[in-house]
Motif scaffolding. Structure first.
Motif, short mmCIF file in Angstrom:
data_model
loop_
_atom_site.label_atom_id
_atom_site.label_comp_id
_atom_site.label_asym_id
_atom_site.label_seq_id
_atom_site.Cartn_x
_atom_site.Cartn_y
_atom_site.Cartn_z
N GLY A 195 -67.44 -31.44 -23.02
CA GLY A 195 -67.20 -31.60 -21.54
C GLY A 195 -65.66 -32.36 -21.60
N ASN A 196 -64.57 -31.80 -21.34
CA ASN A 196 -63.33 -32.54 -21.29
C ASN A 196 -62.85 -33.60 -22.59
OD1 ASN A 196 -62.63 -31.05 -19.20
ND2 ASN A 196 -63.75 -32.45 -17.91
N VAL A 197 -63.26 -33.13 -23.78
CA VAL A 197 -62.97 -33.95 -25.02
C VAL A 197 -61.47 -34.01 -25.26
CG1 VAL A 197 -63.65 -34.53 -27.33
CG2 VAL A 197 -65.31 -33.02 -26.08
N GLU A 198 -61.22 -35.49 -25.51
CA GLU A 198 -59.79 -35.65 -25.94
C GLU A 198 -59.76 -36.67 -27.11
OE1 GLU A 198 -55.90 -37.91 -24.21
OE2 GLU A 198 -57.28 -37.30 -22.89
N ILE A 199 -59.15 -36.23 -28.15
CA ILE A 199 -58.86 -37.25 -29.47
C ILE A 199 -57.44 -37.19 -29.46
CG2 ILE A 199 -59.04 -36.89 -31.79
CD1 ILE A 199 -61.64 -35.27 -31.34
N THR A 200 -56.90 -38.47 -29.91
CA THR A 200 -55.67 -38.96 -29.94
C THR A 200 -55.48 -39.58 -31.30
OG1 THR A 200 -55.21 -39.17 -27.43
CG2 THR A 200 -53.57 -40.07 -28.94
N LEU A 244 -57.54 -31.51 -27.14
CA LEU A 244 -58.22 -31.44 -25.66
C LEU A 244 -59.03 -30.16 -26.12
CD1 LEU A 244 -55.45 -31.70 -23.01
CD2 LEU A 244 -57.01 -33.57 -24.10
N ALA A 245 -60.32 -30.17 -25.90
CA ALA A 245 -61.13 -29.09 -26.02
C ALA A 245 -62.62 -29.35 -24.98
CB ALA A 245 -61.64 -28.93 -27.24
N ASP A 246 -63.25 -28.29 -24.87
CA ASP A 246 -64.68 -28.40 -24.06
C ASP A 246 -65.48 -29.04 -25.00
OD1 ASP A 246 -63.87 -27.08 -21.98
OD2 ASP A 246 -64.18 -25.06 -22.64
N ARG A 247 -65.40 -28.69 -26.41
CA ARG A 247 -66.45 -29.28 -27.12
C ARG A 247 -65.98 -29.66 -28.52
NH1 ARG A 247 -72.16 -28.69 -28.45
NH2 ARG A 247 -72.60 -28.43 -30.51
N VAL A 248 -66.33 -30.67 -29.36
CA VAL A 248 -65.82 -30.97 -30.47
C VAL A 248 -66.94 -31.62 -31.29
CG1 VAL A 248 -64.28 -32.40 -31.70
CG2 VAL A 248 -63.42 -31.55 -29.66
N GLU A 249 -67.04 -31.24 -32.43
CA GLU A 249 -68.09 -31.86 -33.43
C GLU A 249 -67.25 -32.46 -34.72
OE1 GLU A 249 -70.53 -28.86 -35.04
OE2 GLU A 249 -71.32 -28.07 -33.19
N ILE A 250 -67.69 -33.94 -34.97
CA ILE A 250 -66.74 -34.87 -35.74
C ILE A 250 -67.76 -35.43 -36.73
CG2 ILE A 250 -66.67 -36.62 -34.07
CD1 ILE A 250 -63.95 -37.40 -34.96
N ASN A 251 -67.11 -35.30 -37.80
CA ASN A 251 -67.83 -36.14 -38.97
C ASN A 251 -66.86 -37.47 -39.10
OD1 ASN A 251 -68.38 -37.40 -41.63
ND2 ASN A 251 -69.13 -35.31 -42.21
N ARG A 252 -67.56 -38.59 -38.77
CA ARG A 252 -67.00 -39.91 -38.81
C ARG A 252 -66.62 -40.37 -40.15
NH1 ARG A 252 -70.00 -43.78 -34.25
NH2 ARG A 252 -69.74 -42.24 -32.44
N GLU A 253 -67.19 -39.87 -41.09
CA GLU A 253 -67.20 -40.35 -42.57
C GLU A 253 -65.64 -39.64 -43.09
OE1 GLU A 253 -70.33 -40.11 -45.27
OE2 GLU A 253 -71.68 -41.39 -44.13
N GLN A 306 -63.65 -26.59 -30.13
CA GLN A 306 -63.90 -24.94 -29.42
C GLN A 306 -63.86 -25.02 -27.98
OE1 GLN A 306 -67.68 -24.54 -31.79
NE2 GLN A 306 -66.59 -22.39 -32.68
N GLY A 307 -63.50 -23.77 -27.52
CA GLY A 307 -63.41 -23.72 -26.12
C GLY A 307 -62.16 -24.43 -25.28
N ARG A 308 -61.46 -23.62 -24.75
CA ARG A 308 -60.31 -23.88 -24.01
C ARG A 308 -59.60 -25.06 -24.78
NH1 ARG A 308 -61.89 -25.31 -17.93
NH2 ARG A 308 -63.35 -26.36 -18.89
N LEU A 358 -49.86 -26.02 -28.58
CA LEU A 358 -50.70 -25.04 -29.34
C LEU A 358 -51.87 -24.99 -28.86
CD1 LEU A 358 -48.99 -27.10 -31.76
CD2 LEU A 358 -49.52 -25.03 -33.02
N THR A 359 -52.43 -23.48 -28.64
CA THR A 359 -53.74 -23.01 -28.09
C THR A 359 -54.31 -22.06 -29.16
OG1 THR A 359 -52.69 -21.20 -27.00
CG2 THR A 359 -52.91 -23.13 -25.79
#
Length: 210
Positions: free
Chosen positions: A2-7, A14-23, A30-32, A42-43
């Motif tokens: 839901g409206n994920v943002e990583i800076t 920006l994306a609908d869904r993000v899976e992240i490995n913190r290590e 994925q998704g928009r 870029l898209t």
């Protein structure tokens, strides 16, 4: 989700869904999906991005660089800030989904702030490969005067038929430059033209055309 943002620095994902490995810092978006690399956008269908190193891959992506450049490909690998290795892609200045003209290439390196150069290239007008192969091309992306291909000139003539002129600009020095064009005419075949220009002072300047 839901409206994920990583800076990270000037980069923003920006994306609908993000899976992240913190290590490891590896993230899959994925998704928009939209990736802002400084001023460039870029898209893609999916973006793999490492938040620690700033590197990643845009799958089936497309980049829009100011003022009007479009670069896309099956795979766009981010090597560093604004720099990408693009595989099986295209380059154009047309905004339409099916561009009026485009260079298509097997592989290219693009610095979205500077230039793009590629190999295994063809030149297309709409969906027609007007020039099916030439080994190398380069084009300036930044606004400053720089060596590289210029946007082609396309048209129709009653005497020559459909035609395309593909100009290459050579910035020889601060006071000299030249433009060489490959001209393809439906009824007249293939030709070429060139223009050399120099400016030494306000009173001493000239040009040679052929």
């Amino acid at each position: 989700t839901g409206n994920v943002e990583i800076t990270r620095g000037t980069a923003r994902l920006l994306a609908d869904r993000v899976e992240i490995n913190r290590e490891t810092g590896d993230a899959v978006a994925q998704g928009r999906v939209i990736f802002y690399d400084g001023e460039n956008r870029l898209t893609g269908e999916r973006i793999d991005y490492n938040v620690k190193t700033g590197t990643g891959v845009v799958h089936r992506g497309e980049a829009h660089a100011a003022p009007y450049y479009r670069i896309g490909g099956e795979r766009m690998e981010r090597l560093g800030e604004s720099t990408y290795r693009v595989r099986r892609g295209f380059f154009t200045t047309c905004e339409d989904d099916s561009p009026a003209w485009s260079f298509r290439f097997g592989e290219a390196t693009a610095d979205l702030q500077d230039f793009i150069y590629g190999t295994n290239v063809s030149f297309w007008v709409k969906d027609v490969p007007l020039i099916p192969f030439f080994p190398f091309f380069a084009a300036a992306i930044r606004r400053e005067r720089q060596t590289g291909f210029l946007p082609p000139h396309l048209g129709v003539s009653s005497r020559k038929g459909a035609f395309a002129q593909i100009p290459f600009f050579w910035a020889i020095s601060d006071s000299q430059d030249a433009t060489v064009s490959l001209d393809v005419f439906e009824r007249r075949g293939v030709g070429g033209s060139g223009e050399y220009r120099y400016v030494v002072s306000e009173a001493h300047r000239g040009a040679l055309n052929g």
